[in-house]
Write an enzyme that holds these catalytic residues in place. Structure first.
Site, PDB file in Angstrom:
ATOM      1  CE1 TYR A 125      -2.801   2.718  10.050  1.00 51.70           C
ATOM      2  CE2 TYR A 125      -1.978   0.696   9.060  1.00 51.70           C
ATOM      3  CZ  TYR A 125      -2.983   1.623   9.218  1.00 51.70           C
ATOM      4  OH  TYR A 125      -4.174   1.461   8.552  1.00 51.70           O
ATOM      5  CG  HIS A 131       0.976  -8.957   3.840  1.00 47.43           C
ATOM      6  ND1 HIS A 131       1.317  -9.099   5.163  1.00 47.43           N
ATOM      7  CD2 HIS A 131       0.094  -7.928   3.799  1.00 47.43           C
ATOM      8  CE1 HIS A 131       0.658  -8.206   5.896  1.00 47.43           C
ATOM      9  NE2 HIS A 131      -0.076  -7.478   5.097  1.00 47.43           N
ATOM     10  NE  ARG A 133      -3.878  -3.335  15.383  1.00 49.90           N
ATOM     11  CZ  ARG A 133      -4.573  -3.595  14.262  1.00 49.90           C
ATOM     12  NH1 ARG A 133      -5.864  -3.369  14.208  1.00 49.90           N
ATOM     13  NH2 ARG A 133      -3.968  -4.092  13.199  1.00 49.90           N
ATOM     14  NE  ARG A 166      -3.444  -2.110   3.016  1.00 51.13           N
ATOM     15  CZ  ARG A 166      -4.579  -2.574   2.510  1.00 51.13           C
ATOM     16  NH1 ARG A 166      -5.180  -1.906   1.549  1.00 51.13           N
ATOM     17  NH2 ARG A 166      -5.121  -3.693   2.961  1.00 51.13           N
TER      18      ARG A 166
END
Length: 683
Positions: free
Chosen positions: A465, A432, A561, A372
C-alpha cells in the site's frame, strides 16, 4: 432533488474501479504470474463488494424504499439488476483473460492441467497427495429431501456432486474446498515443464474414491459458491462486553442472508434447481453463471515456482534521507519533521520509533490508534514491550474494522492481558485515524513526539500500500493530537483544534472553508486550484462543493483510485475538473489535499477519503504539513502521479477507464516515485 446525470452511482463507480483491476490482468506488459494475481484481486474485491455494498442495496430494496436519494438517482431494485448485469459481463471477460493467461503460461512451460490430463507418471503422486493432504480434512455433505441443508460457509467454494444411481434415482452431495487445502497442487517437474493442478480437479479425479460406498452409474461435480450479507448486527444486551458482542456478530456473519450465488454455467438444470430450492435463494439474490472454478481470489497466492522472470522486479525499500535507523529517531525528530512514504521507504522506521519509545527510560506514555494490524504484528509486540517496561500504554483499537474484526479481538485480548489500557472506539463512530503520540520527560517537562499517517500501522500492507507517515515533534500538532486521545476517553467533550482537521465535528466546515477561499481567490483574479489524491470520492455534499468551485473557475485535478461519484468535464457543471485513476503494482492508498492559497499552498495528509462515512461517521485526522521541504516533496509526488501516462486511466463519461496517453516520454507514477527518492538519496 438528486439528478441522475449529476453523479455516478457509487456501486457502479466501484465496479468501474474493479474493471481497472481487471485491465491489469489483461495487460500483456504485466508479468504473467502478476496478471494471475490481479485476477485474484479482482475476484476478492467482488466478494467483498457483494458482502457489503450489494447487501446494503438489497436491504434498502427489502425495506420498501426506492433509494434514489441514497443511491445517486437510481432505484434500489433497478440497481440490483444493473449490478448483476455488469458483474456477469465482467465475469465473462475475466474467464477469457484467464484462458489467455493459461495459454501464455504454456508457452513458458507452465501447464495448469485438469483431471482428464493427468499422465500415468503423475497418478501415483496425486493419489498419495490426496490420501496424505486432502482426505484428512475433507468435508463431504450428503444431500436428500429429508435432511435440512447445513448452512454453507460464506464465500467458501463447494463442488456440487450429482450421482445417477443404479436404481434410477439421483443422489446429491457437496464437497467443501477447505481453506486448509492448498488450492494449487504443484506436481514434480518433467524436464523444463512445470505442472500444476487445481485441488478442485484433484477432487474430481478422486470422486469415485470419495463416494465408493455408493452404487452409481455416473458421477459429476460442478463448482458453486454463496456470498452472504457481511454487515455486523449487534444485540442490545447490556450485560455483554463490547468484545463479546463483536465476537458473536462475526460468528453470525457466516449465517447471514445470501446475496450472491455463483455457479458453473455447465451445471445441469436439475442440479441447479435442487440447490437453489435447498438454499432458499430467490430472484432478489444475484445469480452469476461462471466458469469451472470459483474463489479465483486464491490466484492472489498463485505459486511463484521460482520464476522471477514472470514476476515484478522486487524493489528494495529505501531509507529516509538523513534519518538513520541505527541512531536515535526521537533525537532526530526533535530537530525536524520527516516523511515516510511506503512501500518506497522501509516501514522499519515505525517499528524502530515504537521500540525506542518502549526502551527509553524518559518515555512515560505511548498512545496509539489501531485499525488493522499485521497477522504477526511487530507493532503490537513493541507496545507490549513498552507495557512490560512500565510505560503507560493506551491503545484505541477499532474492533469493527471490516473483515479484520477477529484478528483485532485476538490482539485486544492479548494486549489487555499485558496491562495495556484499551479504548474500544467511540459510541456510534469508527476510529479510522492513524496516529501515535509519545510523551517524554525532558528537563522536568513533557515533550511530545508523534506519528500521523494515511495508512494502518501494519508492516504487511506497508509492502504493497502507498501511504504517507509524518514523524514530528511539532508541539502545535502534538497538542491537537493529544486532544483527540482525550476525546476517546471523554466522548461528551468536543475539543477545538488549532491545526489539525478532525471528523466528525470539523471536516465539513474546514474543508468547505478551504474550497471557499479558492473560490474567493479566483473571483479576485488570483491563481486558484485544488489538487486531491484520494481512494474514493462519494460524498454528494463534497461533490456539490467541488462543482461550485469548478463553476467559479477553480482548476481541480483529482487522482482517485476507486469510487468517484463526481462527473468531470461537463460544461456548466464541472468543466474545470479533471480526474484520473492509477491502478498498478502497489495499491494507491494515500490521501493528499492541496489548496493553492494564492500560490502559497496549503498541504494536508489525511486518514479520510471524501466519503460520507469518513466526514460524518468516523474519527479521522487531517494533518497540515508545515515543514517546507516535506511540503515541496508532496507537491512533487502529486505532479508525478498527475503526469503519469502509462497506468493512469481517465475518469469521465466519454473516455471512462481509457488510459491517459500523450506524446511525452512514458512515465509510470510508482516507478518514477521510487526513482525520485533514489535521486534524493544520491544528492
Amino acid at each position: 432533488m438528486i439528478k441522475q446525470n449529476e453523479y455516478v452511482n457509487r456501486e457502479i463507480s466501484w465496479l468501474q474501479f474493479n474493471a481497472r483491476v481487471l485491465q491489469e490482468a489483461a495487460d500483456e506488459t504485466v508479468p504473467l504470474i502478476e496478471r494471475l494475481r490481479f485476477l485474484g484481486i479482482f475476484s476478492n474485491n467482488l466478494d467483498e463488494f457483494f458482502k457489503v455494498r450489494y447487501a446494503t442495496v438489497k436491504r434498502i430494496d427489502q425495506a420498501g424504499k426506492g433509494g434514489k436519494s441514497e443511491l445517486g438517482g437510481i432505484k434500489a431494485s433497478e440497481l440490483l439488476k444493473l449490478i448483476t448485469d455488469v458483474v456477469i459481463r465482467q465475469q465473462s471477460e475475466s474467464l477469457e483473460i484467464l484462458s489467455d493467461i493459461e495459454r501464455e503460461l504454456e508457452k513458458v512451460n507452465i501447464h495448469i492441467i485438469n483431471e482428464s490430463q493427468i499422465s500415468a507418471n503423475q497418478q501415483h503422486f496425486l493419489k498419495t497427495y490426496f490420501i496424505e493432504k486432502i482426505s484428512p480434512v475433507l468435508v463431504t455433505i450428503i444431500l436428500n429431501d429429508s435432511i435440512k441443508l447445513p448452512t454453507l460457509k460464506d464465500s467458501a467454494a463447494y463442488l456440487a456432486v450429482k450421482m445417477d444411481m443404479k436404481d434410477d434415482t439421483k443422489q446429491y452431495a457437496l464437497i467443501e474446498i477447505s481453506k486448509s487445502m492448498n488450492r494449487f497442487v504443484v506436481l514434480p517437474k518433467k524436464g523444463d515443464n512445470q505442472y500444476i493442478i487445481m485441488v478442485d480437479d484433484l477432487l474430481r479425479y478422486c470422486l469415485k474414491d470419495i463416494f465408493s460406498i455408493f452404487k452409481f452409474n455416473s458421477i459429476s461435480a460442478h463448482m458453486i459458491k454463496i456470498t452472504r450479507d457481511g454487515e455486523l448486527d449487534f444485540d442490545s444486551d447490556l450485560s455483554k462486553s463490547f468484545i463479546d458482542k463483536i465476537s458473536e456478530s462475526v460468528r453470525d456473519r457466516q449465517i447471514g442472508e445470501p446475496v450472491r450465488f455463483v455457479f458453473d454455467k455447465n451445471i445441469d438444470d436439475e442440479t441447479l434447481s435442487f440447490l437453489l430450492e435447498k438454499m432458499n435463494i430467490d430472484s432478489k439474490d444475484s445469480l452469476i453463471p461462471g466458469g469451472r472454478y470459483h474463489n479465483r481470489r486464491d490466484y492472489m497466492d498463485f505459486p511463484s515456482l521460482g520464476r522471477t522472470d514472470l514476476l515484478y522486479d522486487k524493489i528494495a525499500p529505501l531509507p529516509i534521507k538523513d534519518l538513520n535507523l541505527e541512531d536515535s529517531l526521537l533525537s532526530a525528530i526533535a530537530k525536524k519533521d520527516y516523511l515516510l512514504y511506503t512501500p518506497f521507504h522501509t516501514f522499519s522506521y515505525v517499528v524502530k520509533f515504537l521500540r525506542e519509545a518502549a526502551l527509553d527510560p524518559a518515555v512515560k506514555t505511548i498512545k496509539i490508534t489501531i485499525y488493522r494490524l499485521a497477522q504477526s504484528s511487530q507493532v503490537a509486540s513493541a507496545l507490549i514491550n513498552a507495557a512490560k517496561n512500565g510505560k503507560k500504554v493506551i491503545v484505541s483499537i477499532e474492533l469493527r474494522a471490516r473483515f479484520d474484526e477477529q484478528a483485532n479481538i485476538d490482539y485486544a485480548e492479548q494486549m489487555e492481558r499485558e496491562g495495556i489500557t484499551l479504548i474500544f472506539g467511540v459510541a456510534g463512530l469508527k476510529v479510522h485515524s492513524k496516529m501515535c503520540l509519545v510523551e517524554r520527560e525532558e528537563n522536568d517537562k513533557i515533550k511530545r513526539y508523534g506519528i500521523i499517517s494515511t495508512g494502518n500501522f501494519n508492516e504487511s500492507t506497508a509492502k504493497i500500500y502507498t501511504d504517507f507517515t509524518l514523524f514530528t515533534a511539532d508541539q502545535r500538532l502534538m497538542k491537537d493530537i493529544n486532544k483527540v486521545f482525550s476525546f476517546f476517553e471523554v466522548n461528551y467533550q468536543i475539543y477545538r483544534y488549532k491545526h489539525i482537521i478532525t471528523s466528525p465535528h470539523y471536516s465539513k466546515t474546514k474543508l468547505f472553508a478551504l474550497i471557499d477561499q479558492e473560490i474567493k481567490n479566483v473571483k479576485n483574479g488570483k491563481t486558484a486550484y485544488i489538487k486531491l489524491k484520494l481512494n474514493s470520492l462519494s460524498s454528494y455534499m463534497m461533490v456539490d462543493k467541488l462543482y461550485e468551485a469548478s463553476r467559479a473557475g477553480v482548476k481541480i485535478q483529482m487522482v482517485i483510485r476507486g469510487i468517484c461519484c463526481l462527473v468531470p468535464g461537463v460544461p456548466g457543471m464541472s468543466e474545470n475538473i479533471e480526474a484520473v485513476s492509477i491502478v498498478d503494482k502497489f495499491l494507491e492508498h494515500t490521501r493528499l489535499y492541496i489548496f493553492c492559497n494564492d500560490n502559497n499552498p496549503k498541504v494536508f495528509i489525511s486518514s479520510a477519503d471524501w466519503m460520507s462515512r469518513n466526514i460524518e461517521n468516523r474519527v479521522e485526522v487531517t494533518c497540515p504539513i508545515y515543514d517546507p521541504e516535506i511540503k515541496a516533496e508532496l507537491l512533487d509526488i502529486f505532479e508525478i502521479c498527475w503526469n503519469a501516462n502509462t497506468k493512469a486511466r481517465i475518469l469521465n463519461k466519454e473516455q471512462d477507464n481509457q488510459y491517459k496517453r500523450n506524446n511525452l516520454p512514458k512515465t509510470r507514477a510508482q516507478f518514477n516515485t521510487y526513482q525520485y527518492y533514489l535521486n534524493k538519496l544520491n544528492h
